[in-house]
Design a protein around this motif. Structure first.
Motif, short mmCIF file in Angstrom:
data_model
loop_
_atom_site.label_atom_id
_atom_site.label_comp_id
_atom_site.label_asym_id
_atom_site.label_seq_id
_atom_site.Cartn_x
_atom_site.Cartn_y
_atom_site.Cartn_z
N VAL A 185 25.46 51.47 58.23
CA VAL A 185 25.28 52.18 59.91
C VAL A 185 25.35 54.06 59.30
O VAL A 185 26.83 54.41 58.08
CB VAL A 185 26.47 52.41 60.51
CG1 VAL A 185 26.42 53.22 61.88
CG2 VAL A 185 26.28 50.46 60.76
N VAL B 8 26.61 58.10 59.55
CA VAL B 8 27.53 58.20 60.64
C VAL B 8 26.89 59.64 60.17
O VAL B 8 26.99 60.57 59.64
CB VAL B 8 29.02 57.75 59.98
CG1 VAL B 8 29.75 59.22 61.73
CG2 VAL B 8 29.20 56.72 60.76
N ILE C 171 34.21 52.71 63.92
CA ILE C 171 32.48 51.08 63.48
C ILE C 171 32.80 50.04 62.03
O ILE C 171 32.86 49.14 62.43
CB ILE C 171 31.04 51.63 62.82
CG1 ILE C 171 30.94 52.62 63.81
CG2 ILE C 171 30.30 50.72 62.50
CD1 ILE C 171 29.94 54.15 63.44
N GLY D 41 37.69 48.58 62.97
CA GLY D 41 36.13 48.65 62.79
C GLY D 41 36.30 47.50 63.77
O GLY D 41 36.76 46.20 63.48
N ILE E 47 29.35 52.24 55.98
CA ILE E 47 29.59 53.85 56.72
C ILE E 47 28.51 54.25 55.60
O ILE E 47 28.77 54.48 54.19
CB ILE E 47 30.67 54.35 56.98
CG1 ILE E 47 31.41 53.50 57.82
CG2 ILE E 47 30.10 55.99 57.04
CD1 ILE E 47 30.16 53.11 59.30
N SER F 110 23.94 56.92 64.41
CA SER F 110 25.04 56.39 64.87
C SER F 110 25.70 58.22 65.07
O SER F 110 26.24 58.60 64.39
CB SER F 110 26.15 55.94 64.81
OG SER F 110 27.38 55.97 65.82
N ALA G 60 30.23 55.31 68.67
CA ALA G 60 30.59 54.40 67.60
C ALA G 60 30.88 52.36 67.79
O ALA G 60 29.81 52.24 66.74
CB ALA G 60 31.19 54.76 67.10
N ILE G 61 31.33 52.63 68.73
CA ILE G 61 31.48 50.67 69.51
C ILE G 61 29.68 49.96 69.82
O ILE G 61 30.00 49.05 69.64
CB ILE G 61 32.64 51.39 70.90
CG1 ILE G 61 33.89 51.43 70.22
CG2 ILE G 61 32.29 49.42 70.91
CD1 ILE G 61 35.14 51.85 71.22
N SER H 213 27.22 51.50 68.23
CA SER H 213 26.88 51.08 66.60
C SER H 213 27.12 49.83 66.53
O SER H 213 26.69 49.15 65.67
CB SER H 213 26.53 53.00 66.19
OG SER H 213 26.63 53.52 66.79
N ALA H 214 28.37 49.65 65.91
CA ALA H 214 28.95 48.55 65.64
C ALA H 214 28.21 47.32 66.20
O ALA H 214 28.98 45.76 65.65
CB ALA H 214 30.66 48.99 65.52
N SER H 215 28.77 47.53 67.45
CA SER H 215 28.10 46.29 68.25
C SER H 215 26.64 45.97 67.98
O SER H 215 26.14 44.72 67.41
CB SER H 215 27.60 46.08 70.28
OG SER H 215 29.05 46.59 70.44
#
Length: 382
Positions: A31, A33, A77, A88, A95, A133, A236-237, A239-241
């Motif tokens: 990801v 950032v 994340i 995260g 990252i 993200s 951020a959440i 993106s993590a999903s």
């Protein structure tokens, strides 16, 4: 300390992280950032930040966070939670840090050397990162940035950005969230209630936890503050999903990952009538991971084709109630604007490309729905 800060990450249990991690931790997904820089030395990010993968041309101070904001987003994340740090949502992901130019950058040397948003997006597009993200936004449209976003989309990247935190004043969903191919993310609390600060309109695509989410208090990295609120955290959440899903389905495209998030989002309104406040609903990656027979749809069809102005023949008709969410208020501005940073800096940039503000703010909430985190009620209206 771990129990203290992680106990305040209220969304972890409702999202069933332990159950999701049995299927996917985000392993194998990178990801990018784009933020205020990412400190790789916090206990939660040790071994999680791939600073060596940032191209030299845009690597200036990528691992020096001047606000603590970018580090907080990275931990939300992919933080491991080690040593009392934030946990995260996708701790198996990695990252790739990009420090981008916002009005929080006040040093003249930093202003000259910190890469522009457009350059960072293009560099990330050419990298192995699958997800971008972007927890920032500004009122000024920029041709270079829009071109960079389109380039990233052509390279198969999935991009998320916060819709902004000024709904109670101007309510202008800024850029990059308002650019085609960028998923605009709104902020919600544990009841599925949108934050009154969370900007609304037709550029809201999804929602995620964004109220009372712990973040670093500042760039000293001495303590977490538990009352962080803003569409930054939601971005951020979200993106993590996506990282969790892409890790479990590495052969899917960005379109398929996004479509699966849309199809399984928590909502109590028809999918073809997206909300001005929460879009297609609250992200629920668990619903994707727990289904072995989920259909992600066609690989090359944009699930937001009508929102993006790229309506594709053969795709279902546009959302029936999304008729002009105040088109005038969403039109690109041609003024110089007066964006401010989360640090409250009053300095001005001499270049419109840099007149952006980091999305990080606090506000009360306005109830538009009730029930559990998975549900919220508000249809998109003119």
């Amino acid at each position: 300390m771990a129990a203290d800060v992680q106990s305040k990450q209220w969304y972890l249990d409702p999202m069933d992280v332990e159950g999701m991690w049995k299927v996917s931790t985000g392993k194998g997904v990178k990801v990018a950032v784009l933020d205020t820089g990412v400190n790789p030395d916090t206990s939660s990010l040790k071994g999680q930040v791939l600073q060596g993968e940032v191209p030299r041309a845009v690597s200036y101070n990528a691992t020096e966070d001047y606000l603590g904001h970018g580090t907080s987003m990275a931990e939300l994340i992919a933080g491991t939670g080690a040593g009392g740090g934030l946990q995260g949502l996708a701790p198996g992901a990695k990252i790739v840090p990009y420090r981008v130019l916002t009005k929080g950058v006040t040093n003249s040397t930093d202003k000259k050397k910190t890469p522009s948003i457009a350059d960072a997006i293009k560099a990330a597009a050419d990298s192995d990162a699958q997800i971008l993200s972007m927890s920032f936004g500004g009122d000024i449209t920029n041709p270079d940035e829009e071109a960079a976003v389109k380039y990233a989309q052509s390279k198969g990247k999935l991009m998320f950005a916060g819709t902004g935190n000024d709904a109670e004043s101007k309510n202008f969903i800024g850029f990059p969230a308002a650019y085609p191919y960028v998923v605009g993310v709104a902020a919600a609390d544990e009841t599925g209630t949108v934050g009154s600060f969370s900007e609304h309109g037709n550029y809201v695509d999804l929602a995620a936890p964004g109220l009372n989410v712990p973040t670093w208090c500042d760039a000293t990295f001495r303590a977490y503050c538990s009352d962080g609120e803003g569409t930054s955290m939601a971005t951020a959440i979200a993106s993590a999903s996506a990282a969790l899903i892409w890790s479990a389905h590495p052969d899917w495209t960005a379109n398929q990952v996004l479509r699966s998030l849309i199809d399984t989002a928590g909502r109590d309104w028809p999918k073809d009538e997206p909300s001005n406040y929460l879009g297609y609903g609250l992200v629920r990656p668990r619903k994707v991971l727990e289904s072995s027979s989920i259909n992600p749809g066609p690989a090359n069809t944009d699930p937001l084709s009508y929102e993006n102005g790229t309506g594709i023949p053969g795709v279902s008709s546009p959302p029936s109630s999304s008729a002009s969410a105040s088109a005038a208020s969403q039109a690109p501005k041609d003024t110089s604007g007066d964006a401010t940073s989360a640090a409250g800096s009053s300095s001005n940039s001499s270049d419109d490309k840099t007149q952006l503000y980091v999305i990080l703010g606090a506000a009360l909430v306005v109830v538009i729905g009730g029930g559990a985190f998975a549900l919220a009620r508000k249809r998109r209206t003119p």
